[in-house]
Motif scaffolding. Structure first.
Motif, PDB file in Angstrom:
ATOM      1  N   ASP A  26      12.372   8.488 -15.648  1.00  0.00           N
ATOM      2  CA  ASP A  26      13.751   8.463 -16.519  1.00  0.00           C
ATOM      3  C   ASP A  26      15.016   8.274 -15.802  1.00  0.00           C
ATOM      4  OD1 ASP A  26      11.816   8.347 -18.717  1.00  0.00           O
ATOM      5  OD2 ASP A  26      11.728  10.904 -18.595  1.00  0.00           O
ATOM      6  N   GLN A  27      15.179   9.048 -14.630  1.00  0.00           N
ATOM      7  CA  GLN A  27      16.457   9.207 -14.140  1.00  0.00           C
ATOM      8  C   GLN A  27      16.782   7.433 -13.616  1.00  0.00           C
ATOM      9  OE1 GLN A  27      15.381  12.203 -11.371  1.00  0.00           O
ATOM     10  NE2 GLN A  27      16.908  13.630 -12.298  1.00  0.00           N
ATOM     11  N   VAL A  28      15.781   6.737 -13.072  1.00  0.00           N
ATOM     12  CA  VAL A  28      15.982   5.661 -12.460  1.00  0.00           C
ATOM     13  C   VAL A  28      16.379   4.680 -13.533  1.00  0.00           C
ATOM     14  CG1 VAL A  28      15.049   3.602 -11.455  1.00  0.00           C
ATOM     15  CG2 VAL A  28      14.723   5.608 -10.360  1.00  0.00           C
ATOM     16  N   VAL A  29      15.573   4.808 -14.719  1.00  0.00           N
ATOM     17  CA  VAL A  29      15.820   3.729 -15.830  1.00  0.00           C
ATOM     18  C   VAL A  29      17.332   4.027 -16.591  1.00  0.00           C
ATOM     19  CG1 VAL A  29      15.135   3.336 -18.316  1.00  0.00           C
ATOM     20  CG2 VAL A  29      13.403   3.539 -16.437  1.00  0.00           C
ATOM     21  N   ALA A  30      17.580   5.306 -16.449  1.00  0.00           N
ATOM     22  CA  ALA A  30      19.015   5.741 -16.893  1.00  0.00           C
ATOM     23  C   ALA A  30      20.178   4.996 -16.198  1.00  0.00           C
ATOM     24  CB  ALA A  30      19.324   7.073 -17.227  1.00  0.00           C
ATOM     25  N   LYS A  31      19.885   5.073 -14.902  1.00  0.00           N
ATOM     26  CA  LYS A  31      20.764   4.632 -13.907  1.00  0.00           C
ATOM     27  C   LYS A  31      20.925   2.934 -14.026  1.00  0.00           C
ATOM     28  CE  LYS A  31      21.449   8.141 -10.294  1.00  0.00           C
ATOM     29  NZ  LYS A  31      22.576   8.127  -9.685  1.00  0.00           N
ATOM     30  N   LEU A  32      19.628   2.458 -14.144  1.00  0.00           N
ATOM     31  CA  LEU A  32      19.596   0.907 -14.259  1.00  0.00           C
ATOM     32  C   LEU A  32      20.136   0.339 -15.636  1.00  0.00           C
ATOM     33  CD1 LEU A  32      15.776   0.103 -13.260  1.00  0.00           C
ATOM     34  CD2 LEU A  32      17.984  -0.603 -12.014  1.00  0.00           C
ATOM     35  N   GLN A  33      20.080   1.148 -16.727  1.00  0.00           N
ATOM     36  CA  GLN A  33      20.593   0.887 -17.924  1.00  0.00           C
ATOM     37  C   GLN A  33      22.171   1.017 -17.801  1.00  0.00           C
ATOM     38  OE1 GLN A  33      18.843   3.453 -20.673  1.00  0.00           O
ATOM     39  NE2 GLN A  33      16.898   1.907 -20.873  1.00  0.00           N
ATOM     40  N   MET A  35      23.810   0.536 -15.150  1.00  0.00           N
ATOM     41  CA  MET A  35      24.386  -0.648 -14.478  1.00  0.00           C
ATOM     42  C   MET A  35      24.167  -2.058 -15.342  1.00  0.00           C
ATOM     43  SD  MET A  35      22.591   0.300 -10.945  1.00  0.00           S
ATOM     44  CE  MET A  35      23.333  -0.766  -9.865  1.00  0.00           C
ATOM     45  N   GLY A  36      23.884  -1.968 -16.622  1.00  0.00           N
ATOM     46  CA  GLY A  36      23.887  -3.024 -17.473  1.00  0.00           C
ATOM     47  C   GLY A  36      22.594  -3.737 -17.411  1.00  0.00           C
ATOM     48  N   LEU A  37      21.645  -3.399 -17.020  1.00  0.00           N
ATOM     49  CA  LEU A  37      20.056  -3.822 -17.087  1.00  0.00           C
ATOM     50  C   LEU A  37      19.424  -3.252 -18.137  1.00  0.00           C
ATOM     51  CD1 LEU A  37      19.370  -3.933 -13.160  1.00  0.00           C
ATOM     52  CD2 LEU A  37      19.979  -5.688 -14.232  1.00  0.00           C
ATOM     53  N   ASN A  38      18.781  -4.240 -19.191  1.00  0.00           N
ATOM     54  CA  ASN A  38      17.962  -3.884 -19.988  1.00  0.00           C
ATOM     55  C   ASN A  38      16.604  -3.489 -19.617  1.00  0.00           C
ATOM     56  OD1 ASN A  38      17.497  -3.503 -22.604  1.00  0.00           O
ATOM     57  ND2 ASN A  38      17.291  -5.533 -23.471  1.00  0.00           N
ATOM     58  N   SER A  57      17.878  -9.201  -9.943  1.00  0.00           N
ATOM     59  CA  SER A  57      18.928  -8.176 -10.143  1.00  0.00           C
ATOM     60  C   SER A  57      18.331  -6.902 -10.333  1.00  0.00           C
ATOM     61  CB  SER A  57      19.386  -8.641 -11.674  1.00  0.00           C
ATOM     62  OG  SER A  57      18.268  -8.552 -12.696  1.00  0.00           O
ATOM     63  N   GLU A  58      17.179  -6.537 -10.808  1.00  0.00           N
ATOM     64  CA  GLU A  58      16.578  -5.168 -10.488  1.00  0.00           C
ATOM     65  C   GLU A  58      16.444  -4.760  -9.133  1.00  0.00           C
ATOM     66  OE1 GLU A  58      14.139  -5.950 -15.010  1.00  0.00           O
ATOM     67  OE2 GLU A  58      13.187  -6.211 -12.890  1.00  0.00           O
ATOM     68  N   GLU A  64      20.699  -0.497  -4.360  1.00  0.00           N
ATOM     69  CA  GLU A  64      21.918   0.501  -4.673  1.00  0.00           C
ATOM     70  C   GLU A  64      21.374   1.952  -4.836  1.00  0.00           C
ATOM     71  OE1 GLU A  64      25.951   0.639  -7.372  1.00  0.00           O
ATOM     72  OE2 GLU A  64      25.064  -1.147  -6.712  1.00  0.00           O
ATOM     73  N   ILE A  65      20.740   2.205  -5.948  1.00  0.00           N
ATOM     74  CA  ILE A  65      20.285   3.309  -6.489  1.00  0.00           C
ATOM     75  C   ILE A  65      19.501   4.314  -5.364  1.00  0.00           C
ATOM     76  CG2 ILE A  65      18.570   4.619  -8.017  1.00  0.00           C
ATOM     77  CD1 ILE A  65      19.363   2.348 -10.117  1.00  0.00           C
ATOM     78  N   PHE A  66      18.606   3.736  -4.917  1.00  0.00           N
ATOM     79  CA  PHE A  66      17.842   4.494  -3.637  1.00  0.00           C
ATOM     80  C   PHE A  66      18.535   4.392  -2.479  1.00  0.00           C
ATOM     81  CE2 PHE A  66      14.007   2.742  -6.196  1.00  0.00           C
ATOM     82  CZ  PHE A  66      13.948   3.681  -7.004  1.00  0.00           C
ATOM     83  N   ARG A  67      19.615   3.734  -2.321  1.00  0.00           N
ATOM     84  CA  ARG A  67      20.412   3.667  -1.077  1.00  0.00           C
ATOM     85  C   ARG A  67      19.361   3.055   0.113  1.00  0.00           C
ATOM     86  NH1 ARG A  67      23.569   9.014  -2.417  1.00  0.00           N
ATOM     87  NH2 ARG A  67      25.182   8.088  -3.423  1.00  0.00           N
ATOM     88  N   ALA A  68      18.724   2.142  -0.126  1.00  0.00           N
ATOM     89  CA  ALA A  68      17.539   1.725   0.733  1.00  0.00           C
ATOM     90  C   ALA A  68      18.134   0.220   1.354  1.00  0.00           C
ATOM     91  CB  ALA A  68      16.397   1.356  -0.237  1.00  0.00           C
ATOM     92  N   GLU A  69      17.538  -0.339   2.024  1.00  0.00           N
ATOM     93  CA  GLU A  69      17.624  -1.820   2.642  1.00  0.00           C
ATOM     94  C   GLU A  69      16.506  -2.556   1.915  1.00  0.00           C
ATOM     95  OE1 GLU A  69      20.022  -2.728   4.623  1.00  0.00           O
ATOM     96  OE2 GLU A  69      20.656  -0.636   4.758  1.00  0.00           O
TER      97      GLU A  69
END
Length: 78
Positions: A26-33, A35-38, A57-58, A64-69
């Protein structure tokens, strides 16, 4: 037309990165939304279970969300 079959490990890697970031779906989906992703929770769940291919794009947003490479998403696929 032939469909591309999802890689069997990328969903596991996405799930691993999410858990490593101590986030719920839920937290990841909220952050994606934000960021403008549907994207819905059910769609995100399909990404983690390899029932759906991930869009670039996802992938960029999740990086960015996970601060990953980017390599972190492809661990074990090569």
């Amino acid at each position: 037309m032939q469909k591309i079959r999802p890689d069997m490990d990328i969903g596991h890697n996405i799930q691993r990165l999410r858990r490593g970031a101590s986030m719920t779906q839920d937290q990841v989906v909220a952050k994606l939304q934000l960021m403008g992703l549907n994207i819905s929770k059910s769609t995100y769940a399909k990404l983690e279970t390899n029932r759906m291919n991930i869009r670039v794009s996802e992938l960029v947003a999740l990086r960015e969300i996970f601060r990953a490479e980017f390599n972190d998403f492809f661990t074990g696929l090569f």
